[in-house]
Write a protein that holds these residues in place. Structure first.
Motif, PDB file in Angstrom:
ATOM      1  N   ALA A  88      33.628 -14.674  41.221  1.00 51.04           N
ATOM      2  CA  ALA A  88      32.599 -14.605  42.502  1.00 51.04           C
ATOM      3  C   ALA A  88      31.190 -15.077  42.232  1.00 51.04           C
ATOM      4  O   ALA A  88      30.652 -15.954  42.554  1.00 51.04           O
ATOM      5  CB  ALA A  88      32.826 -13.191  43.112  1.00 51.04           C
ATOM      6  N   ALA A  89      30.636 -14.414  40.917  1.00 57.99           N
ATOM      7  CA  ALA A  89      29.455 -14.543  40.458  1.00 57.99           C
ATOM      8  C   ALA A  89      29.239 -16.136  39.863  1.00 57.99           C
ATOM      9  O   ALA A  89      28.389 -16.739  40.136  1.00 57.99           O
ATOM     10  CB  ALA A  89      29.174 -13.827  39.320  1.00 57.99           C
ATOM     11  N   ALA A  90      30.545 -16.710  39.175  1.00 56.97           N
ATOM     12  CA  ALA A  90      30.618 -17.791  38.792  1.00 56.97           C
ATOM     13  C   ALA A  90      30.481 -18.944  39.836  1.00 56.97           C
ATOM     14  O   ALA A  90      29.628 -19.956  39.849  1.00 56.97           O
ATOM     15  CB  ALA A  90      31.703 -18.039  38.007  1.00 56.97           C
ATOM     16  N   VAL A  91      31.204 -18.721  40.990  1.00 52.31           N
ATOM     17  CA  VAL A  91      31.081 -19.427  42.149  1.00 52.31           C
ATOM     18  C   VAL A  91      29.770 -19.532  42.925  1.00 52.31           C
ATOM     19  O   VAL A  91      29.200 -20.682  43.103  1.00 52.31           O
ATOM     20  CB  VAL A  91      32.285 -19.024  43.291  1.00 52.31           C
ATOM     21  N   LEU A 170      24.254 -39.244  40.595  1.00 58.07           N
ATOM     22  CA  LEU A 170      25.573 -40.088  40.430  1.00 58.07           C
ATOM     23  C   LEU A 170      26.472 -39.202  41.439  1.00 58.07           C
ATOM     24  O   LEU A 170      27.749 -39.578  41.358  1.00 58.07           O
ATOM     25  CB  LEU A 170      26.064 -40.120  39.072  1.00 58.07           C
ATOM     26  N   ALA A 171      26.209 -37.889  41.779  1.00 55.71           N
ATOM     27  CA  ALA A 171      27.219 -37.018  42.548  1.00 55.71           C
ATOM     28  C   ALA A 171      26.550 -36.263  43.683  1.00 55.71           C
ATOM     29  O   ALA A 171      25.118 -36.266  43.438  1.00 55.71           O
ATOM     30  CB  ALA A 171      27.937 -36.121  41.225  1.00 55.71           C
ATOM     31  N   SER A 172      27.182 -36.012  44.750  1.00 57.75           N
ATOM     32  CA  SER A 172      26.662 -35.087  45.519  1.00 57.75           C
ATOM     33  C   SER A 172      26.940 -33.641  45.417  1.00 57.75           C
ATOM     34  O   SER A 172      27.699 -33.248  44.333  1.00 57.75           O
ATOM     35  CB  SER A 172      27.249 -35.563  46.851  1.00 57.75           C
ATOM     36  N   GLU A 173      26.373 -32.731  46.273  1.00 53.26           N
ATOM     37  CA  GLU A 173      26.579 -31.331  46.242  1.00 53.26           C
ATOM     38  C   GLU A 173      28.128 -30.941  46.107  1.00 53.26           C
ATOM     39  O   GLU A 173      28.871 -31.444  47.189  1.00 53.26           O
ATOM     40  CB  GLU A 173      25.982 -30.665  47.328  1.00 53.26           C
ATOM     41  N   PRO A 174      28.604 -30.296  45.415  1.00 59.10           N
ATOM     42  CA  PRO A 174      30.115 -29.829  45.491  1.00 59.10           C
ATOM     43  C   PRO A 174      30.395 -29.181  46.758  1.00 59.10           C
ATOM     44  O   PRO A 174      29.548 -28.209  47.216  1.00 59.10           O
ATOM     45  CB  PRO A 174      30.610 -29.056  44.234  1.00 59.10           C
ATOM     46  N   THR A 175      31.829 -29.223  47.257  1.00 57.98           N
ATOM     47  CA  THR A 175      32.225 -28.785  48.432  1.00 57.98           C
ATOM     48  C   THR A 175      32.377 -27.239  47.977  1.00 57.98           C
ATOM     49  O   THR A 175      32.513 -27.065  46.765  1.00 57.98           O
ATOM     50  CB  THR A 175      33.515 -29.371  49.161  1.00 57.98           C
ATOM     51  N   ALA A 176      32.594 -26.297  49.006  1.00 57.04           N
ATOM     52  CA  ALA A 176      32.992 -24.849  48.339  1.00 57.04           C
ATOM     53  C   ALA A 176      34.113 -24.900  47.578  1.00 57.04           C
ATOM     54  O   ALA A 176      34.304 -24.039  46.665  1.00 57.04           O
ATOM     55  CB  ALA A 176      33.030 -24.010  49.756  1.00 57.04           C
ATOM     56  N   GLU A 177      35.090 -25.703  48.042  1.00 61.20           N
ATOM     57  CA  GLU A 177      36.367 -25.908  47.244  1.00 61.20           C
ATOM     58  C   GLU A 177      36.104 -26.340  45.887  1.00 61.20           C
ATOM     59  O   GLU A 177      36.742 -25.764  44.668  1.00 61.20           O
ATOM     60  CB  GLU A 177      37.418 -26.670  48.176  1.00 61.20           C
ATOM     61  N   ARG A 178      35.427 -27.253  45.655  1.00 60.97           N
ATOM     62  CA  ARG A 178      35.071 -27.851  44.315  1.00 60.97           C
ATOM     63  C   ARG A 178      34.328 -26.867  43.520  1.00 60.97           C
ATOM     64  O   ARG A 178      34.536 -26.712  42.346  1.00 60.97           O
ATOM     65  CB  ARG A 178      34.424 -29.216  44.635  1.00 60.97           C
TER      66      ARG A 178
END
Length: 195
Positions: A88-91, A170-178
């Protein structure tokens, strides 16, 4: 339409909201014109507060920047102490540090680190060092002293190539799943599991 501020001493909630509004404006300014060209006057004007209000909340411009960086690492203060789960902390770290505001502050700091070495040191202490210590504590609590030696590697993995791609636009914010996938992969690499 924005509500006018009421007169008198603000409540704690109002102070917290005002502080966050000032930090939002400051981050926008740091992103748009950099540290050197951002001024307390400009921050105060854009936030709709007096210059003395900015000084009373933060002090000088360097302290505003350090507070903005620290806010991106708020997961450290918001965690449940020993009850914190490593995954959870890593996420939380992936979500926070891959965000648009974190990326903007990181880009600005890279561009200005040579000119402002004290600011670079404050950036590191308010951000990465704080997060590494946070991960180290969780690793000690949940996996023992030996695992804690990998806290800095875990932090590096949580940023990873996707963070570099974010810094380069080159990339956008990751989704919650990503974000959850990236965190699980990094934790799995450090703990040697198949997460």
């Amino acid at each position: 339409m924005e509500q006018p501020r009421r007169r008198g001493r603000p409540s704690d909630a109002e102070r917290a909201d005002r502080r966050n509004e000032i930090l939002d404006v400051a981050v926008d300014s740091f992103r748009e014109v950099g540290f050197a060209r951002t001024t307390i006057d400009a921050i105060a004007t854009a936030a709709g507060v007096a210059k003395r209000t900015v000084y009373s909340y933060f002090g000088d411009k360097s302290a505003v920047f350090a507070a903005a960086v620290s806010r991106q690492h708020a997961y450290v203060e918001n965690a449940g102490g020993d009850q914190s789960d490593l995954l959870a902390a890593a996420v939380d770290i992936v979500v926070a540090l891959h965000s648009d505001n974190s990326i903007a502050l990181h880009r600005m700091m890279i561009g200005e680190a040579v000119q402002f070495p004290e600011l670079a040191a404050a950036f590191y202490e308010s951000g990465p060092a704080k997060s590494i210590a946070f991960l180290e504590k969780i690793l000690i609590d949940q996996h023992g002293q030996k695992a804690a030696l990998c806290a800095d590697q875990l932090y590096t993995l949580l940023l990873g190539e996707e963070h570099r791609q974010r810094l380069l636009g080159l990339a956008s914010e990751p989704t919650a799943e990503r974000a959850a996938q990236l965190a699980a992969r990094a934790v799995g690499c450090v703990l040697g599991s198949d997460r």
